[in-house]
Design a protein around this motif. Structure first.
Motif, mmCIF file in Angstrom:
data_model
loop_
_atom_site.group_PDB
_atom_site.id
_atom_site.type_symbol
_atom_site.label_atom_id
_atom_site.label_comp_id
_atom_site.label_asym_id
_atom_site.label_seq_id
_atom_site.Cartn_x
_atom_site.Cartn_y
_atom_site.Cartn_z
ATOM 1 N N LEU A 107 1.175 -1.570 -0.110
ATOM 2 C CA LEU A 107 -0.031 0.141 -0.197
ATOM 3 C C LEU A 107 0.564 1.118 -0.268
ATOM 4 O O LEU A 107 0.230 1.777 -1.111
ATOM 5 N N LEU A 108 2.273 1.538 1.029
ATOM 6 C CA LEU A 108 2.703 2.239 1.128
ATOM 7 C C LEU A 108 3.421 2.705 -0.203
ATOM 8 O O LEU A 108 3.627 3.680 -0.500
ATOM 9 N N HIS A 109 4.331 1.205 -1.145
ATOM 10 C CA HIS A 109 4.272 1.573 -2.343
ATOM 11 C C HIS A 109 4.081 2.267 -3.137
ATOM 12 O O HIS A 109 4.110 3.054 -3.880
ATOM 13 N N SER A 110 2.408 1.745 -3.467
ATOM 14 C CA SER A 110 1.681 2.273 -4.575
ATOM 15 C C SER A 110 0.830 4.057 -4.065
ATOM 16 O O SER A 110 1.354 4.611 -5.528
ATOM 17 N N ALA A 111 1.132 4.468 -2.837
ATOM 18 C CA ALA A 111 0.796 5.798 -2.708
ATOM 19 C C ALA A 111 2.102 6.162 -3.131
ATOM 20 O O ALA A 111 1.737 7.603 -3.571
ATOM 21 N N LEU A 112 3.297 5.724 -2.434
ATOM 22 C CA LEU A 112 5.043 6.847 -3.114
ATOM 23 C C LEU A 112 5.581 6.466 -3.970
ATOM 24 O O LEU A 112 6.267 7.526 -4.108
ATOM 25 N N LEU A 113 5.595 5.641 -4.495
ATOM 26 C CA LEU A 113 6.620 5.176 -5.842
ATOM 27 C C LEU A 113 6.676 6.298 -6.994
ATOM 28 O O LEU A 113 7.979 6.830 -7.172
ATOM 29 N N PHE A 114 5.414 7.019 -7.524
ATOM 30 C CA PHE A 114 5.165 8.006 -8.510
ATOM 31 C C PHE A 114 4.814 9.401 -7.884
ATOM 32 O O PHE A 114 5.804 10.003 -8.216
ATOM 33 N N ALA A 115 4.488 9.363 -6.782
ATOM 34 C CA ALA A 115 4.259 11.350 -6.166
ATOM 35 C C ALA A 115 6.244 10.947 -5.971
ATOM 36 O O ALA A 115 6.726 12.337 -5.575
ATOM 37 N N GLY A 116 6.451 10.184 -4.837
ATOM 38 C CA GLY A 116 8.108 10.106 -4.640
ATOM 39 C C GLY A 116 9.311 10.720 -5.502
ATOM 40 O O GLY A 116 10.088 11.628 -5.397
ATOM 41 N N ILE A 117 8.773 9.442 -6.512
ATOM 42 C CA ILE A 117 10.061 9.863 -7.602
ATOM 43 C C ILE A 117 9.910 11.254 -7.849
ATOM 44 O O ILE A 117 10.720 11.445 -8.057
ATOM 45 N N PHE A 142 20.476 17.329 -0.260
ATOM 46 C CA PHE A 142 20.432 15.848 -1.952
ATOM 47 C C PHE A 142 20.856 14.793 -1.580
ATOM 48 O O PHE A 142 20.035 13.769 -2.486
ATOM 49 N N THR A 143 21.330 14.554 -0.356
ATOM 50 C CA THR A 143 21.160 13.255 0.123
ATOM 51 C C THR A 143 19.630 12.609 0.510
ATOM 52 O O THR A 143 19.596 11.640 0.026
ATOM 53 N N ALA A 144 18.750 13.186 1.050
ATOM 54 C CA ALA A 144 17.588 13.480 1.391
ATOM 55 C C ALA A 144 16.557 12.988 0.467
ATOM 56 O O ALA A 144 16.214 11.875 0.095
ATOM 57 N N HIS A 145 17.279 13.462 -1.302
ATOM 58 C CA HIS A 145 16.167 13.823 -2.549
ATOM 59 C C HIS A 145 17.036 12.429 -3.240
ATOM 60 O O HIS A 145 15.758 11.714 -3.151
ATOM 61 N N ALA A 146 17.728 11.781 -2.579
ATOM 62 C CA ALA A 146 18.516 10.748 -3.870
ATOM 63 C C ALA A 146 17.610 9.670 -2.899
ATOM 64 O O ALA A 146 17.902 8.362 -3.399
ATOM 65 N N CYS A 147 17.745 10.622 -1.310
ATOM 66 C CA CYS A 147 17.427 8.454 -0.835
ATOM 67 C C CYS A 147 16.113 8.507 -0.933
ATOM 68 O O CYS A 147 15.899 6.720 -1.318
ATOM 69 N N ILE A 148 15.153 9.156 -1.392
ATOM 70 C CA ILE A 148 13.640 8.580 -1.519
ATOM 71 C C ILE A 148 13.279 7.976 -3.158
ATOM 72 O O ILE A 148 12.909 7.162 -3.756
ATOM 73 N N ILE A 149 14.518 8.629 -3.949
ATOM 74 C CA ILE A 149 14.638 8.187 -5.451
ATOM 75 C C ILE A 149 15.211 6.496 -5.111
ATOM 76 O O ILE A 149 14.697 5.151 -5.787
ATOM 77 N N LEU A 150 15.937 6.294 -4.592
ATOM 78 C CA LEU A 150 16.486 4.879 -4.431
ATOM 79 C C LEU A 150 15.966 4.533 -3.438
ATOM 80 O O LEU A 150 15.681 3.100 -4.362
ATOM 81 N N ALA A 151 15.570 4.460 -2.423
ATOM 82 C CA ALA A 151 14.580 3.730 -1.360
ATOM 83 C C ALA A 151 13.210 3.264 -2.117
ATOM 84 O O ALA A 151 12.910 1.681 -2.283
ATOM 85 N N LEU A 152 13.099 3.619 -2.818
ATOM 86 C CA LEU A 152 11.707 3.656 -4.521
ATOM 87 C C LEU A 152 11.945 2.630 -5.066
ATOM 88 O O LEU A 152 11.244 1.272 -5.657
ATOM 89 N N PHE A 153 12.863 2.922 -5.811
ATOM 90 C CA PHE A 153 13.589 2.545 -6.754
ATOM 91 C C PHE A 153 14.216 0.712 -6.339
ATOM 92 O O PHE A 153 14.057 -0.609 -6.837
ATOM 93 N N TYR A 154 14.439 0.340 -5.311
ATOM 94 C CA TYR A 154 14.948 -0.383 -4.449
ATOM 95 C C TYR A 154 13.916 -1.349 -4.317
ATOM 96 O O TYR A 154 14.059 -2.717 -4.485
ATOM 97 N N MET A 155 13.002 -0.763 -4.012
ATOM 98 C CA MET A 155 11.569 -1.659 -3.585
ATOM 99 C C MET A 155 10.930 -1.832 -4.474
ATOM 100 O O MET A 155 10.485 -2.880 -5.000
ATOM 101 N N ARG A 166 -3.181 0.777 -11.304
ATOM 102 C CA ARG A 166 -3.125 1.344 -9.500
ATOM 103 C C ARG A 166 -2.591 1.915 -8.970
ATOM 104 O O ARG A 166 -2.824 3.080 -7.784
ATOM 105 N N SER A 167 -0.945 1.883 -9.281
ATOM 106 C CA SER A 167 -0.040 2.583 -8.175
ATOM 107 C C SER A 167 0.120 4.066 -8.600
ATOM 108 O O SER A 167 0.108 5.176 -8.633
ATOM 109 N N VAL A 168 -0.007 4.498 -10.232
ATOM 110 C CA VAL A 168 -0.776 5.567 -10.397
ATOM 111 C C VAL A 168 -1.808 6.340 -9.869
ATOM 112 O O VAL A 168 -1.754 7.517 -8.889
#
Length: 253
Positions: A107-117, A142-155, A166-168
Motif C-alpha cells: 500500500l505504501l509502495h503504491s502511494a509513494l512510488l510516482f509521487a515520491g520519485i 541532495f542526500t535526502a532526495h536521492a534516498c527517496i528515489i533510490l529507496a523506491l526503485f530498490y523496493m 493502480r499505483s498511478v
C-alpha cells in the motif's frame, strides 16, 4: 553566536541553479540510480539477510536526514512551526519511504512510488535551497532526495513490488490527501507547506503553471501526466520487452 561556515544559517554562500556543484549533485544521483539498475539482479539474488540489512541501513540514513535537519534548525535558532515541520511533499515521502523499507508495505509502495520519485526529481532539478556546496544544508538536501528515489526503485527493482496503473491512482490519492491535510495546517499556522498558498521564492516548475491558485490545478494535471509517463516508460514498456525476450527464449528451446 559564531557558527562554522558550513553550518551557518545566516551568512553562507547562496545556492546557484545549475552551478557546477548543482550539476555534480545531479550527475552523482543519476549515476547511483543507474548503478542500482545495473546491479538489481545481483542484489535480488543476494540473501534475505543482506537485503534486510540494506533496507534497514537505507531507512536509518533517511530518518537520520530528517533528524539532523531538525537539530540544525534548533542549533541555528531558525526552527519555527511555519517552516520547519516535515510537511513538504518530499519530507513526507522521505519518512514514509523509510517506513516502506522497513515494512515492505504494498500500500505504501503504491502511494509513494510516482509521487515520491517525481517530487524528488523536481526538487533535485529546481531546488528550493539557499545554501551552496559544501554547506550542511546542501549535502543534507541532495542526500535526502536521492534516498527517496533510490529507496523506491530498490523496493521495485530488488524487492519486486510491481507497480501497475493502480499505483498511478494510489500516488494521486496520496498527493491529494496529503495536500488537503497540509493545507489545513497551513491555514492554522499561517504557513506555506507544499506551496499551497503561494509559490516558492526560488525558481521552480510552478513558475510555468500560472498564478495562484491556477498553478495548483496545473500541478494536478502535471502529476497525472508525469505519473502516467513514468509508469509507461520505466515499468510497462520494459516489462513488456522483458516478457517478449522470455517468450523468444522459450520458443527457441
Amino acid at each position: 553566536m559564531a557558527y562554522p561556515q558550513w553550518l551557518d544559517p545566516y551568512d553562507a554562500e547562496p545556492f546557484i541553479l545549475f552551478s557546477t556543484s548543482h550539476l555534480w549533485a545531479i550527475g552523482l544521483i543519476a549515476a547511483l540510480i543507474i548503478l542500482m539498475f545495473l546491479f538489481k539482479s545481483w542484489l535480488r539474488s543476494s540473501s534475505s539477510n543482506t537485503r534486510r540489512t540494506i533496507r534497514i541501513t537505507m531507512a536509518c540514513v533517511m530518518f537520520g536526514c530528517e533528524i539532523v535537519l531538525q537539530l540544525w534548525y534548533v542549533y541555528g535558532d531558525v526552527w519555527s512551526m511555519q517552516t520547519s515541520l516535515p510537511l513538504e511533499l518530499c519530507s513526507l515521502s522521505l519518512l514514509l519511504s523509510a517506513l516502506l523499507l522497513l515494512t515492505r508495505s504494498r500500500l505504501l509502495h503504491s502511494a509513494l512510488l510516482f509521487a515520491g520519485i517525481a517530487g524528488a526529481l523536481m526538487a533535485i532539478v529546481t531546488p528550493n535551497l539557499g545554501y551552496a556546496y559544501a554547506h550542511f544544508r546542501f549535502i543534507q538536501f541532495f542526500t535526502a532526495h536521492a534516498c527517496i528515489i533510490l529507496a523506491l526503485f530498490y523496493m521495485t527493482w530488488v524487492e519486486q513490488l510491481r507497480p501497475s496503473w493502480r499505483s498511478v491512482l494510489g500516488s494521486m490519492i496520496f498527493v491529494n490527501v496529503a495536500a488537503l491535510v497540509v493545507y489545513g495546517v497551513d491555514v492554522l499556522l499561517d504557513a506555506n507547506y507544499m506551496f499551497l498558498r503561494h509559490k516558492p521564492d526560488t525558481p521552480s516548475v510552478l513558475d510555468m503553471l500560472g498564478p495562484y491558485p491556477l498553478y495548483i490545478l496545473g500541478e494536478e494535471v502535471l502529476a497525472v501526466v508525469m505519473f502516467s509517463l513514468m509508469y509507461v516508460l520505466l515499468f510497462a514498456i520494459p516489462q513488456r520487452l522483458n516478457n517478449r525476450v522470455k517468450r523468444g527464449k522459450s520458443s527457441a528451446l
